[in-house]
Design an enzyme around this catalytic site. Structure first.
Site, PDB file in Angstrom:
ATOM      1  N   LYS A 192       0.769  -1.332   0.118  1.00 59.35           N
ATOM      2  CA  LYS A 192      -0.255  -0.354  -0.147  1.00 59.35           C
ATOM      3  C   LYS A 192       0.995   1.222  -0.385  1.00 59.35           C
ATOM      4  CE  LYS A 192      -3.880   2.439   2.583  1.00 59.35           C
ATOM      5  NZ  LYS A 192      -4.354   2.319   3.967  1.00 59.35           N
ATOM      6  N   ASP A 213     -13.396   4.601  10.690  1.00 60.50           N
ATOM      7  CA  ASP A 213     -13.518   4.240   8.511  1.00 60.50           C
ATOM      8  C   ASP A 213     -13.935   3.216   8.707  1.00 60.50           C
ATOM      9  OD1 ASP A 213     -14.633   5.351   6.882  1.00 60.50           O
ATOM     10  OD2 ASP A 213     -11.759   5.664   5.580  1.00 60.50           O
TER      11      ASP A 213
HETATM   12  P1  ADP Z   1      -7.189   3.749   1.429  1.00 58.65           P
HETATM   13  O1  ADP Z   1      -6.835   3.921   3.084  1.00 58.65           O
HETATM   14  O2  ADP Z   1      -6.721   4.352   0.462  1.00 58.65           O
HETATM   15  O3  ADP Z   1      -9.205   3.923   1.634  1.00 58.65           O
HETATM   16  P2  ADP Z   1      -7.269   0.712   1.580  1.00 58.65           P
HETATM   17  O4  ADP Z   1      -6.307  -0.194   2.766  1.00 58.65           O
HETATM   18  O5  ADP Z   1      -8.756   0.702   1.990  1.00 58.65           O
HETATM   19  O6  ADP Z   1      -6.971   1.998   1.479  1.00 58.65           O
HETATM   20  O7  ADP Z   1      -7.898  -0.060  -0.078  1.00 58.65           O
HETATM   21  C1  ADP Z   1      -8.058   0.083  -0.468  1.00 58.65           C
HETATM   22  C2  ADP Z   1      -8.656  -1.201  -1.710  1.00 58.65           C
HETATM   23  O8  ADP Z   1      -7.167  -2.094  -1.767  1.00 58.65           O
HETATM   24  C3  ADP Z   1      -9.358  -2.079  -0.989  1.00 58.65           C
HETATM   25  O9  ADP Z   1     -10.601  -1.624  -0.901  1.00 58.65           O
HETATM   26  C4  ADP Z   1      -8.747  -2.986  -1.091  1.00 58.65           C
HETATM   27  O10 ADP Z   1      -9.542  -3.536  -2.683  1.00 58.65           O
HETATM   28  C5  ADP Z   1      -7.462  -3.104  -1.380  1.00 58.65           C
HETATM   29  N1  ADP Z   1      -6.559  -3.971  -0.658  1.00 58.65           N
HETATM   30  C6  ADP Z   1      -6.191  -3.637   0.238  1.00 58.65           C
HETATM   31  N2  ADP Z   1      -4.985  -3.561   1.299  1.00 58.65           N
HETATM   32  C7  ADP Z   1      -5.493  -4.920   0.553  1.00 58.65           C
HETATM   33  C8  ADP Z   1      -4.519  -6.648   0.645  1.00 58.65           C
HETATM   34  N3  ADP Z   1      -3.971  -6.946   1.989  1.00 58.65           N
HETATM   35  N4  ADP Z   1      -4.888  -7.599   0.314  1.00 58.65           N
HETATM   36  C9  ADP Z   1      -5.615  -7.530  -1.374  1.00 58.65           C
HETATM   37  N5  ADP Z   1      -6.926  -6.269  -1.431  1.00 58.65           N
HETATM   38  C10 ADP Z   1      -6.309  -5.129  -0.429  1.00 58.65           C
HETATM   39 MG    MG Z   2     -10.729   2.409   2.435  1.00 53.08          MG
END
Ligand code: ADP
Ligand code: MG
Length: 461
Positions: A121, A226
């Site tokens: 991320k 959130d």
């Molecule tokens: P933000 O903080 O920008 O909202 P998130 O952590 O919610 O970011 O991640 C955004 C999207 O990425 C999630 O809705 C999911 O679909 C995908 N995602 C995030 N982390 C993972 C993970 N460990 N494995 C698979 N998909 C992930």
């Molecule tokens: Mg998110």
């Protein structure tokens, strides 16, 4: 944003040295004066100008001459520094397709040497709506130390330390693997964000499980802040995993009750609308919940026995200072306060479209880094051969660098650049020769004339 990691193969040690110098300069400059970049980098044979031109060409730095001649890192430049460090540490060897895009992050698959897949991320604080940016600007006007690198790094560190702590306490979260700069490496969750799910075998069970998580978090002294259908992943067995932690607060926060109730409401509204559970009476009904002893009532913040202090302890253990925590909380909270709970269909539709898009496999093939200049044909060729493999899994691609040597070099590079940085700042304060004057003679009749676009961008150089 497109993350074309192929470019990484063509970056030389000097490129990374100058890129790192810009990053270091950004500790106390939003735009780093060109001469400071040059002095920090201290390339043995000069030529910072040429390297900067190359970095500019690949959009790893941005040139700004509005107040003075200088550069700042772009998100792409910052991504490259984090990715390079992780690769040197052996955390992963290749970057694959983009699997998610959040409001302030991009998520990619990455492959380890053994072929297993993880997720990274990349935090992008600052990539927000105009409204949010404006409110931040008001806050940030008073903060000289601010820049988006700092905030994105804090967000990543906070997320990483929470993921780790929550996992240790048995919460269903991704496994936190590593953190560098604004990048968090974690296990890949095999599932879908709940927002994409139209049908569940047992919606009541899933609903209870999710509400139970909110309560258990509060018992541990935490509020997610959130907690909604975008941040809950669910797999085919209807097992849930919660994600996205940079905005979590302690139950001792002055607005804790409000955040807790908002998290609960988001879940109630979503399950009521999407899965037709009859939860309407409980929505927004925070007052009567304590007396409601019949059936399943909404969780009540005041009746949960909480272990206050968890958050502070975990953050302290991760090296977060109180000031950093305050900076981070203030920034994130301002934004969250303006946000609506995401239950309305309009929002959901918008997010549906953005999730899992730009499915592009990016490959890093076996090649040591070398500079791009004079190699356009070769790059084109390589790029074409990479594009031919777009549909294949990312795990075939590898960096083929000597990791142990690179690791040492990395530490040495940072050490030596740090030394240079201190000297450079002192020298700049005393006044000295500028990078422009140092390099101008080299460009006369040189290659620079054939790259008029970049010349133009460089303006006053
Ligand atoms: P933000 O903080 O920008 O909202 P998130 O952590 O919610 O970011 O991640 C955004 C999207 O990425 C999630 O809705 C999911 O679909 C995908 N995602 C995030 N982390 C993972 C993970 N460990 N494995 C698979 N998909 C992930
Ligand atoms: Mg998110």
């Amino acid at each position: 944003m497109k993350l074309d990691v192929n470019v990484l193969r063509y970056l030389s040690k000097d490129d990374f040295r100058v890129l790192t110098a810009v990053e270091m300069g950004m500790r106390n400059h939003e735009i780093v004066p060109s001469e400071l970049v040059d002095r920090i980098a201290s390339l043995k044979h000069g030529g910072t100008y040429k390297v900067l031109k190359n970095l500019l060409k690949h959009k790893l730095v941005h040139h700004d001459s509005s107040k003075y001649d200088g550069f700042r890192l772009t998100y792409l430049g910052y991504d490259f520094l984090a990715i390079k460090t992780m690769v040197n540490r052996g955390v992963f060897t290749a970057v694959g397709r983009q699997i998610g895009v959040g409001k302030e992050s991009d998520i990619f698959e990455v492959a380890k040497e053994d072929g297993s897949i993880l997720a990274i991320k990349l935090h992008r604080l600052g990539r927000t709506s105009f409204r949010a940016v404006k409110s931040k600007r008001d806050y940030l006007r008073h903060r000289r130390s601010f820049n988006w690198l700092y905030l994105s790094r804090l967000a990543a560190l906070k997320e990483f330390s929470f993921m780790k702590a929550l996992e240790e306490h048995g919460f269903p979260v991704p496994n936190a693997v590593e953190c560098n700069r604004h990048c968090v490496v974690m296990s890949l969750i095999h599932g879908y964000p709940l927002v994409q799910v139209r049908e569940l075998q047992s919606p009541e069970v899933v609903f209870e499980r999710i509400l139970g998580l909110i309560v258990r978090l509060a018992e541990h002294g935490l509020i997610h802040c959130d907690f909604n259908e975008f941040n809950i992943m669910i797999d085919d067995e209807e097992k849930i995993t919660m994600i996205d932690f940079p905005q979590m607060v302690s139950v001792s926060h002055r607005n804790a009750q409000m955040y807790f109730d908002r998290d609960v409401d988001c879940i109630l509204k979503f399950f009521s609308k999407r899965f037709n559970l009859s939860l309407e009476e409980q929505i927004d009904n925070t007052d009567n919940s304590e007396e409601d002893s019949e059936g399943s009532s909404r969780p009540c913040f005041s009746s949960i026995s909480k272990s206050v202090g968890f958050l502070d302890r975990e953050l302290a253990a991760s090296g977060f200072t109180r000031k950093e925590q305050d900076d981070m909380d203030k920034f994130v909270k301002e934004e969250k306060d303006q946000d609506q709970c995401s239950e309305d269909e309009e929002d959901s539709a918008g997010m549906d479209e953005t999730i899992v898009r730009d499915v592009v496999s990016l490959h890093l093939l076996d090649q040591p880094g070398h500079t791009v200049e004079g190699n356009e044909e070769e790059i084109k060729e390589n790029r074409q051969s990479c594009e031919g493999q777009l549909s294949e899994p990312c795990c075939e691609a590898h960096f083929n660098e000597d990791e142990s040597e690179e690791n040492v070099n990395d530490t040495e590079l940072v050490k030596s650049l740090n030394k240079q940085r201190r000297r450079a700042i002192a020298a700049v304060h005393r006044g000295g020769k500028t990078i422009a004057s140092r390099n101008s003679y080299k460009d006369k009749g040189g290659r620079s004339s054939h790259n008029s676009k970049i010349q133009k961008q460089l303006g006053s150089w």
